[in-house]
Design a protein around this motif. Structure first.
Motif, mmCIF file in Angstrom:
data_model
loop_
_atom_site.group_PDB
_atom_site.id
_atom_site.type_symbol
_atom_site.label_atom_id
_atom_site.label_comp_id
_atom_site.label_asym_id
_atom_site.label_seq_id
_atom_site.Cartn_x
_atom_site.Cartn_y
_atom_site.Cartn_z
ATOM 1 N N VAL A 291 -11.336 -45.031 15.306
ATOM 2 C CA VAL A 291 -12.772 -45.068 15.618
ATOM 3 C C VAL A 291 -13.561 -45.116 14.318
ATOM 4 N N VAL A 292 -13.198 -44.251 13.382
ATOM 5 C CA VAL A 292 -13.916 -44.183 12.103
ATOM 6 C C VAL A 292 -13.741 -45.484 11.324
ATOM 7 N N ALA A 293 -12.493 -45.948 11.224
ATOM 8 C CA ALA A 293 -12.222 -47.160 10.445
ATOM 9 C C ALA A 293 -12.953 -48.369 11.014
ATOM 10 N N SER A 294 -12.957 -48.509 12.344
ATOM 11 C CA SER A 294 -13.569 -49.713 12.910
ATOM 12 C C SER A 294 -15.095 -49.612 12.935
ATOM 13 N N SER A 295 -15.644 -48.420 13.195
ATOM 14 C CA SER A 295 -17.107 -48.311 13.234
ATOM 15 C C SER A 295 -17.715 -48.414 11.833
ATOM 16 N N ALA A 296 -16.897 -48.107 10.805
ATOM 17 C CA ALA A 296 -17.398 -48.247 9.424
ATOM 18 C C ALA A 296 -17.775 -49.698 9.137
ATOM 19 N N LEU A 297 -17.130 -50.629 9.852
ATOM 20 C CA LEU A 297 -17.444 -52.052 9.655
ATOM 21 C C LEU A 297 -18.857 -52.379 10.142
ATOM 22 N N LEU A 298 -19.424 -51.507 10.985
ATOM 23 C CA LEU A 298 -20.767 -51.748 11.525
ATOM 24 C C LEU A 298 -21.849 -51.021 10.728
ATOM 25 N N GLY A 299 -21.449 -50.283 9.723
ATOM 26 C CA GLY A 299 -22.429 -49.568 8.890
ATOM 27 C C GLY A 299 -22.294 -48.063 9.023
ATOM 28 N N SER A 300 -22.976 -47.338 8.113
ATOM 29 C CA SER A 300 -22.775 -45.884 8.065
ATOM 30 C C SER A 300 -23.394 -45.166 9.262
ATOM 31 N N GLU A 301 -24.539 -45.647 9.763
ATOM 32 C CA GLU A 301 -25.152 -44.986 10.923
ATOM 33 C C GLU A 301 -24.263 -45.132 12.162
ATOM 34 N N ALA A 302 -23.709 -46.332 12.319
ATOM 35 C CA ALA A 302 -22.819 -46.586 13.457
ATOM 36 C C ALA A 302 -21.592 -45.681 13.363
ATOM 37 N N MET A 303 -21.091 -45.511 12.146
ATOM 38 C CA MET A 303 -19.907 -44.670 11.967
ATOM 39 C C MET A 303 -20.226 -43.218 12.314
ATOM 40 N N GLU A 304 -21.443 -42.800 11.935
ATOM 41 C CA GLU A 304 -21.847 -41.425 12.217
ATOM 42 C C GLU A 304 -21.886 -41.186 13.736
ATOM 43 N N VAL A 305 -22.546 -42.111 14.442
ATOM 44 C CA VAL A 305 -22.652 -41.978 15.908
ATOM 45 C C VAL A 305 -21.247 -42.017 16.538
ATOM 46 N N ALA A 306 -20.435 -42.979 16.094
ATOM 47 C CA ALA A 306 -19.086 -43.133 16.671
ATOM 48 C C ALA A 306 -18.250 -41.880 16.446
ATOM 49 N N SER A 307 -18.304 -41.323 15.227
ATOM 50 C CA SER A 307 -17.489 -40.137 14.914
ATOM 51 C C SER A 307 -17.885 -38.962 15.778
ATOM 52 N N VAL A 308 -19.194 -38.756 15.912
ATOM 53 C CA VAL A 308 -19.640 -37.586 16.672
ATOM 54 C C VAL A 308 -19.305 -37.745 18.162
ATOM 55 N N ILE A 309 -19.506 -38.961 18.674
ATOM 56 C CA ILE A 309 -19.148 -39.200 20.094
ATOM 57 C C ILE A 309 -17.662 -38.922 20.317
ATOM 58 N N LYS A 310 -16.837 -39.404 19.392
ATOM 59 C CA LYS A 310 -15.386 -39.198 19.540
ATOM 60 C C LYS A 310 -15.060 -37.711 19.512
ATOM 61 N N MET A 311 -15.695 -36.994 18.594
ATOM 62 C CA MET A 311 -15.454 -35.559 18.461
ATOM 63 C C MET A 311 -15.860 -34.826 19.742
ATOM 64 N N VAL A 312 -17.025 -35.205 20.282
ATOM 65 C CA VAL A 312 -17.513 -34.573 21.512
ATOM 66 C C VAL A 312 -16.539 -34.880 22.657
ATOM 67 N N GLN A 313 -16.016 -36.107 22.649
ATOM 68 C CA GLN A 313 -15.058 -36.510 23.685
ATOM 69 C C GLN A 313 -13.741 -35.734 23.549
ATOM 70 N N ASN A 314 -13.316 -35.520 22.281
ATOM 71 C CA ASN A 314 -12.062 -34.796 22.048
ATOM 72 C C ASN A 314 -12.092 -33.395 22.662
ATOM 73 N N ILE A 315 -13.289 -32.799 22.690
ATOM 74 C CA ILE A 315 -13.419 -31.443 23.239
ATOM 75 C C ILE A 315 -12.985 -31.403 24.709
ATOM 76 N N LEU A 316 -13.150 -32.542 25.367
ATOM 77 C CA LEU A 316 -12.788 -32.615 26.791
ATOM 78 C C LEU A 316 -11.298 -32.373 27.048
ATOM 79 N N ILE A 317 -10.464 -32.554 26.014
ATOM 80 C CA ILE A 317 -9.009 -32.372 26.224
ATOM 81 C C ILE A 317 -8.731 -31.012 26.837
ATOM 82 N N GLY A 318 -9.418 -29.975 26.318
ATOM 83 C CA GLY A 318 -9.179 -28.613 26.794
ATOM 84 C C GLY A 318 -9.445 -28.493 28.285
#
Lengths: 446, 49
Positions: A291-318
């Motif tokens: 997620v981080v590697a591919s969203s970095a291709l869209l710019g730093s703001e996109a990477m920030e949004v993508a990383s946080v969304i992924k992190m929030v999604q990861n919490i769902l595992i529990g």
């Protein structure tokens, strides 16, 4: 008939006895997790020493993976893990201890080999990490050579994987879920359960995967949440076969490579706003690093949004792993004893025990420990967790056979389920990303 | 239908292998990638909080 029912009920109710707390390996995975958490929080242990990254500038050669100064540390890691797992084996079945002690050093060395291969940066970028190499090494030995008898005693997938899962709980931090406010939750927590439920329904009603329910839920969770860690957690919670977890992980790996390259290209091709694109990538691509590697291709703001969304999604595992464990116990395991009402005690007796440690660790690290303690102890626990999963995948490989895996691939239902589910995930997440991150419906917080 | 499934599967695997061999994403320019499956080991994730 009434008496028979009563007997059955009594029989099932008497299953839980206190001695299982120290006699069963399953409970030991919780105790080992607690011991490691206490030791990490109390600064008694440090991060496990394992091979370093190589194939990068300044560390081109394979020799850079194991510099001489880390050899003692690596052996200490081996010794500490040998001791803690030996305690669990001793209490759960002391007759197996000597076999375990003979086999574990070899399993440890194979894991180190998996780390060395998995830390080769250019291949790691495309998913060939220590877990994948551990599987490959295990599968090659078991299918082409044959597992030597003395190794069998240390092939303990359940012990390694469940202890690792208890530690995984510590990195599921609920206090971070509001990082992007309701919008992050809108993308990560609305689409994910919808995709998961639809995929599982599709697997049972349309694809008729009745014999592979564990495989179906493992693929569904890996697709909708976060790839490998979700596959391990949901597969273990549903007591899936190890071949089923292997297959789910393998499918995820192949498609992650395609998506991490294809999706940013698609965003640019369709002229999608980079912020919406970032949210889209964050909610759909399985592996967090991808997620981080591919969203970095869209710019730093996109990477920030993508990383946080992924992190929030990861919490769902529990939440999802806990839900799956309870669902399986109440829905499927109850089938053989339909006349027994499933109550809290029954659920407690039948549920995989690591779930208690997993949820407990998550709550402890989310709400009770201070931020500095979390920051200092998490890297230690994450190091051990990663290593335990590598040990587990060596064991899975050593215990699996190609024939059984080929049987599951036959008919293409598993891949059909993944592709169908991922397409739904892609469409729904794009819709959610547009609603929450285009700025047309909500004010963006940045 | 069976043949179509096989061709599709082969195509997916071939594209994945092609991406890796020709390094379309150019791994050299990124600090992370599909191998970083544990989110706590991805530096950028921590930085973004």
């Amino acid at each position: 008939m009434g008496e028979a029912n009563l007997d059955k009920k009594e029989n099932i109710k008497s299953k839980f006895d206190l001695s299982s707390l120290w006699c069963r390996e399953e409970w030991w995975t919780v105790w080992l997790g607690i011991v490691l958490i206490v030791a990490a929080v109390g600064n008694i242990i440090t991060k496990p020493v394992l091979p370093a990254r190589w194939g990068v500038e300044g560390a081109e050669s394979i020799l850079a993976a194991i510099p001489s100064e880390i050899i003692i540390g690596m052996l200490t890691t081996g010794l500490i893990t040998l001791i803690i797992f030996a305690v669990a084996v001793f209490f759960s079945n002391c007759q197996e201890l000597s076999d375990f002690l003979k086999g574990y050093p070899v399993i440890f060395l194979l894991s180190i080999l998996a780390y060395v291969l998995g830390n080769y940066a250019p291949l790691r970028h495309y998913g060939f990490n220590d877990v994948i190499w551990a599987l490959v090494i295990g599968l090659v030995i078991s299918n082409l050579i044959k597992v030597p008898q003395f190794l069998q005693g240390a092939v303990r997938t359940g012990l390694y994987i469940k202890t690792g899962l208890v530690l995984l709980g510590a990195s599921i931090l609920f206090d971070r879920m509001l990082a992007l406010g309701a919008m992050g939750l809108g993308v990560a927590w609305v689409v994910t359960p919808v995709v998961l439920i639809v995929m599982y329904w599709y697997s049972q009603k349309v694809l008729k995967m009745h014999e592979n329910k564990g495989l179906a839920i493992t693929i569904a969770t890996a697709t909708s949440v976060c790839g490998v860690s979700a596959a391990i957690a949901s597969g273990t919670a549903s007591k899936a076969k190890q071949e089923e977890i292997t297959l789910a992980v393998s499918i995820t790996l192949i498609f992650t490579v395609l998506m991490m390259v294809g999706m940013p290209a698609m965003v640019q091709l369709l002229g999608i706003d980079p912020i919406v694109g970032g949210a889209w990538l964050g909610g759909t691509i399985d592996a967090t690093g991808a997620v981080v590697a591919s969203s970095a291709l869209l710019g730093s703001e996109a990477m920030e949004v993508a990383s946080v969304i992924k992190m929030v999604q990861n919490i769902l595992i529990g939440i999802i792993a806990f839900g799956i464990a309870v669902f399986w116990v109440t829905k499927y395991e109850n089938k053989s004893t339909e006349e027994v009402n499933i109550n809290f005690t029954e659920i407690f007796t039948r549920i995989p025990k690591f779930i208690f440690g997993f949820v407990g660790a998550s709550l402890l690290f989310s709400f009770l420990l201070s931020e500095p303690i979390v920051a200092s102890s998490l890297p230690v626990l994450n190091g051990f967790r990663g290593f335990f999963f590598t040990l587990a995948f060596i064991s899975i490989g050593l215990d699996s056979n190609f024939k059984e895996m080929a049987q599951m691939v036959k008919g293409g239902k598993a891949i059909q389920l993944y592709i169908g589910g991922q397409l739904l995930n892609i469409v729904l997440t794009l819709l959610a990303a547009y609603i929450f991150f285009s700025g047309q419906f909500f004010n963006l917080p940045f | 239908m069976v043949q179509l499934k096989k061709v599709l599967l082969l195509l997916i695997v071939l594209i994945a292998v092609g991406i890796i061999l020709f390094d379309v994403g150019n791994s050299g320019t990124h600090s992370s990638g599909a191998g970083e499956i544990w989110w706590t080991e991805v530096e950028e994730i921590e930085q973004n909080f």
